[in-house]
Design a protein around this motif. Structure first.
Motif, PDB file in Angstrom:
ATOM      1  N   LEU A 121      -2.151   2.305  -4.978  1.00  0.00           N
ATOM      2  CA  LEU A 121      -1.889   1.522  -3.743  1.00  0.00           C
ATOM      3  C   LEU A 121      -2.813  -0.035  -4.108  1.00  0.00           C
ATOM      4  O   LEU A 121      -2.110  -1.049  -3.390  1.00  0.00           O
TER       5      LEU A 121
ATOM      6  N   ASP B 266       5.715  -5.715  -2.602  1.00  0.00           N
ATOM      7  CA  ASP B 266       4.591  -5.389  -1.658  1.00  0.00           C
ATOM      8  C   ASP B 266       4.359  -3.849  -2.156  1.00  0.00           C
ATOM      9  O   ASP B 266       5.249  -3.012  -2.133  1.00  0.00           O
ATOM     10  N   PRO B 267       3.100  -3.532  -2.582  1.00  0.00           N
ATOM     11  CA  PRO B 267       3.053  -1.992  -2.904  1.00  0.00           C
ATOM     12  C   PRO B 267       3.068  -1.166  -1.730  1.00  0.00           C
ATOM     13  O   PRO B 267       3.491   0.191  -2.121  1.00  0.00           O
ATOM     14  N   MET B 268       2.969  -1.428  -0.788  1.00  0.00           N
ATOM     15  CA  MET B 268       3.077  -0.500   0.449  1.00  0.00           C
ATOM     16  C   MET B 268       4.709  -0.408   0.840  1.00  0.00           C
ATOM     17  O   MET B 268       4.985   0.747   1.216  1.00  0.00           O
TER      18      MET B 268
END
Lengths: 428, 215
Positions: free
Chosen positions: A255, A326-328
Motif C-alpha cells: 500500500l 494512485d496505489p489505492m
C-alpha cells in the motif's frame, strides 16, 4: 424431497427484465442496453452451439429427450473444444454433474443426503446459514420473486413465509453440508455456490457438487482457517508475476508503494480483492453468463481453470490497470474489471488463445505450487508451536496462515519456490 | 462550489483509510451503500471477502475529505484477514445491530482488537445500526444508554444509525472526518503507514478546521 431438475428458459423476451436463469439483466455495472446488445448476438451463438451439441451427442450414440441428456461423450479434444464454447444452458447441470464425476460420488453415497436431511435442520451453523439465506441472489426471481402488483410492503416475517422452494432447498443443502463436513461447516460464499448449482440440478446433486467443488476444485478454501484460500491466492500471485509482469508491477506492491519482496511469503494486498473470485467461483465478480461459461470449463478441466480465468480477467483489464497511478485506486479498478465482462465468449477466447493466452498453465504446476505453499504453512505452524517465531502485531494472521507472514523458514521461502517453478514452467 | 470565502481561505484535501468491522448481517455494506450512493436494498447480498469503495465529502467550505473504505465480510472465519484491512487504517466504524445483543459483544471485541493492534491514533466509531426497527420497542435489544456508556468509556464516537432511513449515516462519517488529524501533513501518494492520514494542505493555512464545524 423434490427430485425434478430445475428448468432453464431457452428463449427469453428482450422485454423481460430477467435473463434465462431468473437474474436481473441489469446490474450496477452492466446496463440493460449493454446486456441486450450482447445477448442478441449471444442467442445466435447459443442456437448454433446447441445444434453442434446435438450432432455430437447423436454421433456418440447418446440420446437427449425432453429432459435433456444424462450421459455425455467421453473426454476428448473435440469435447473440450465444445465445452469451452459453452454447454447449452438447459443441459448445463447434467453436463457439470457428468464431467465433474458427480455420479461416482453420488453412487458411493447413495441415500446419504436424504439421511442427513431427515436428521432435521439443526446445525451449529444454522444461525449463520439463516442470516445468509435471504441474502443469496436477491436479484434472482427464483430466490426472491417480484411482489404481486399492488401489494403493500411485506413485513420480514411475511416475506420469510413466502420463501421460495429454491430457498428451502438451499437451507437443506447448506445445513446438511455443514454437518457432513464439520471442518468447513458453513462459510459465507457457499451460499452462492450452492444457490447457483440449485438453479441447474436437484438438491441432492447440488449437495454432492458442492462437496466436489470444495474438495477437488477449491481444497481448503472454505475451511475454518481459510488456509486453502491463502494458498491459492499465493499461487495466483506467482502466476500473475510470471505471465503478466506489467500488470504485476501495478498490483503486486504494498500500500505504501514499496515493491513486492520475492523472498517474503507475504500476500500482496490486492488479494483482498481477488480472494472472493475463487471463494465464490467468480459469482458476484463476473456477470452470470460469464460465471457459467467458466464453470463449464472448471467442471470439465479442473481447478487450473480458475487460475487461467483470473489471469484472463487481469489481461482484459490491462489498459485500466496500467493507467492507475494512485496505489489505492488499484483496488477499485481490479474489483470493477470482472463485473463488466459481459462478453463471456470473449473472456473464454482470450483465456485460451494460443498467443498471449493462459491455456499453458498446467494442473501439474498449480498442484505443485499448492503443495509447496501448504508445506510452508505446515512448517510455519510447527515453528509457531515450538515458539520459534517472534510474536508480533501480526501473530493473529500468522496463526491462520493469512495476511502478513514473516518468512524465516529457509527452504520454503518464496524465492526458492519461485525458482523451482520457473524450472517446471520451462519443462512444460 | 466557489464560495467567496473559500477562494480567500486555504483549501484542504485529505484522504483517509476507513475500515468497517462487525458481525455478519448487522448492516455494514448497507451503511456504506447509503453513505456512498445514498441507496438502500432490503436484501443485500452477503459480502464475500471485502469490497473497496470511496466517497468524498466536503467537511466545510475549505476542507474536502476522501474516505477510502474497506467493507469487510462479517463471518468469524474471515476475522484473520482483518489485520490486512486495519493495518494502515486511520479510522474504523464498528457496527452492531441494535436488535441483536450478541452483535454488541462482537463489536466490543473488535474495538479491543483495534485498540491493541491497529494504529495508535485510529479514530473508532461505534454504530448501532437498524435504528428504524426501534419503532417497534419490543425489537430493541440494546439500549442506547448502555451502548453510549460503553462508547464513552472506550473513547469511541457513537451513533445509532439506520442505513434504511439514512438517519445519522452522514452524521457518523462527518463526525469521524472532524476527529481526524487534518493538520498532520504528509505528501500526497506517499502512503506512510502512520495514523496521521494524508492530510494535504493545498495552500498552507492551518485554521481551516476551526471554521464551519463545531466539533
Amino acid at each position: 424431497m423434490p427430485s425434478k431438475n430445475p428448468t432453464v428458459a431457452i428463449n427469453q423476451s428482450p422485454k423481460d427484465p430477467r435473463d434465462r436463469y431468473g437474474f436481473r439483466k441489469q446490474t450496477q455495472y452492466v446496463t440493460l442496453a449493454e446486456y441486450e446488445e450482447w445477448n442478441a448476438r449471444y442467442e445466435e451463438t447459443l442456437d448454433r452451439r446447441r445444434k453442434k451439441w446435438e450432432v455430437l451427442l447423436r454421433e456418440s450414440g447418446l440420446s437427449y429427450g425432453e429432459g435433456g441428456p444424462v450421459r455425455f461423450p467421453p473426454k476428448s479434444n473435440k469435447v473440450k473444444r465444445y465445452i469451452r464454447k459453452g454447454i447449452p444452458p438447459e443441459w448445463r447441470g447434467a453436463a457439470w454433474f457428468w464431467y465433474a464425476g458427480g455420479q461416482k460420488v453420488l453412487s458411493k453415497n447413495a441415500g446419504l443426503y436424504e439421511e442427513l436431511v431427515n436428521k432435521g435442520l439443526d446445525s451449529p451453523d444454522s444461525e449463520l446459514i439463516e442470516r445468509d439465506l435471504h441474502r443469496t441472489f436477491p436479484d434472482n426471481i427464483k430466490f426472491k420473486p417480484d411482489p404481486p402488483p399492488g401489494t403493500k410492503r411485506l413485513s420480514k416475517v411475511q416475506q420469510q413465509q413466502l420463501e421460495t422452494p429454491v430457498v428451502q432447498q438451499l437451507r437443506r443443502v447448506l445445513v446438511a453440508f455443514s454437518r457432513y463436513v464439520p471442518k468447513i461447516g458453513y462459510c459465507q460464499s457457499l451460499n452462492f455456490l450452492a444457490g447457483m448449482l440449485l438453479l441447474f440440478m436437484t438438491e441432492e446433486k447440488a449437495f454432492w457438487m458442492l462437496w466436489i467443488l470444495t474438495h477437488q476444485h477449491l481444497p481448503g478454501t472454505h475451511e475454518v482457517n481459510l488456509e486453502g484460500s491463502s494458498v491459492d491466492q499465493w499461487v495466483l500471485m506467482m502466476s500473475v508475476r510470471e505471465s503478466l509482469p506489467q500488470i504485476w508491477s501495478k498490483i503486486g506492491g504494498e500500500l505504501d508503494g514499496s515493491d513486492f519482496d520475492p523472498t517474503s511469503t507475504k500476500l500482496p494486498p490486492i488479494t483482498l480483492c481477488t480472494s472472493s473470485w475463487f471463494m465464490s467461483g467468480f459469482i458476484g465478480s463476473l456477470p452470470t453468463e460469464s460465471v457459467l461459461r467458466v464453470w463449464d470449463c472448471l467442471f470439465y478441466e479442473g481447478s487450473k481453470t480458475l487460475f487461467r480465468i483470473a489471469l484472463a480477467v487481469f489481461k482484459t483489464g490491462e489498459p485500466q490497470i496500467k493507467a492507475v497511478s494512485d496505489p489505492m485506486e488499484i483496488f477499485q479498478v481490479v474489483q470493477t474489471i470482472p463485473r463488466k465482462i459481459i462478453d463471456a465468449g470473449a473472456l473464454i477466447e482470450g483465456c485460451y488463445r494460443r498467443r498471449n493466452g493462459f491455456g499453458h498453465i498446467s494442473q501439474e504446476t498449480i498442484d505443485l505450487r499448492r503443495q509447496d505453499r501448504r508445506d510452508t504453512f505446515a512448517a510455519e505452524r510447527a515453528a509457531i508451536a515450538k515458539g520459534g517465531v517472534r510474536a508480533s502485531k501480526d501473530d493473529a494472521s500468522m496463526r491462520t496462515g493469512l495476511g502478513h507472514v514473516n518468512n524465516g523458514l529457509g527452504a520454503h521461502g518464496g524465492h526458492d519456490i519461485g525458482r523451482r517453478f520457473k524450472k517446471i514452467l520451462v519443462k512444460a | 462550489m466557489a464560495h467567496p470565502r473559500a477562494s480567500t481561505q486555504s483549501q484542504r484535501f485529505a484522504q483517509f483509510k476507513l475500515v468497517l468491522l462487525g458481525e455478519s448481517a448487522v448492516g455494514k455494506s448497507s451503511l456504506v451503500l447509503r453513505f456512498v450512493k445514498d441507496q438502500f436494498d432490503d436484501y443485500r447480498e452477503s459480502t464475500i471477502g471485502a469490497a473497496f469503495l470511496t466517497q468524498t465529502i466536503a467537511l466545510d467550505e475549505t476542507t474536502t475529505i476522501k474516505f477510502e473504505i474497506w467493507d469487510t465480510a462479517g463471518q468469524e472465519r474471515y476475522k484473520s484477514l482483518a489485520p490486512m484491512y486495519y493495518r494502515n487504517a486511520n479510522c474504523a466504524v464498528v457496527v452492531y445491530d441494535i436488535t441483536q445483543a450478541s452483535s454488541l459483544d462482537k463489536a466490543k471485541a473488535w474495538v479491543k482488537e483495534l485498540q491493541r493492534q491497529a494504529n495508535e491514533n485510529i479514530v473508532i466509531a461505534l454504530a448501532g445500526n437498524k435504528l428504524d426497527l426501534a419503532s417497534d420497542p419490543s425489537k430493541r435489544a440494546v439500549e442506547t444508554a448502555e451502548a453510549e456508556a460503553y462508547a464513552r468509556e472506550a473513547g469511541l464516537l457513537f451513533f445509532e444509525t439506520s442505513a434504511k432511513t439514512a438517519e445519522n449515516v452522514k452524521e457518523l462519517f462527518t463526525a469521524i472526518a472532524k476527529k481526524l488529524p487534518l493538520d498532520q501533513q504528509g505528501p500526497r501518494g506517499g502512503r506512510a503507514g502512520g495514523a496521521g492520514g494524508r492530510g494535504v494542505d493545498l495552500k498552507g493555512g492551518s485554521a481551516a478546521q476551526q471554521q464551519g464545524c463545531n466539533c
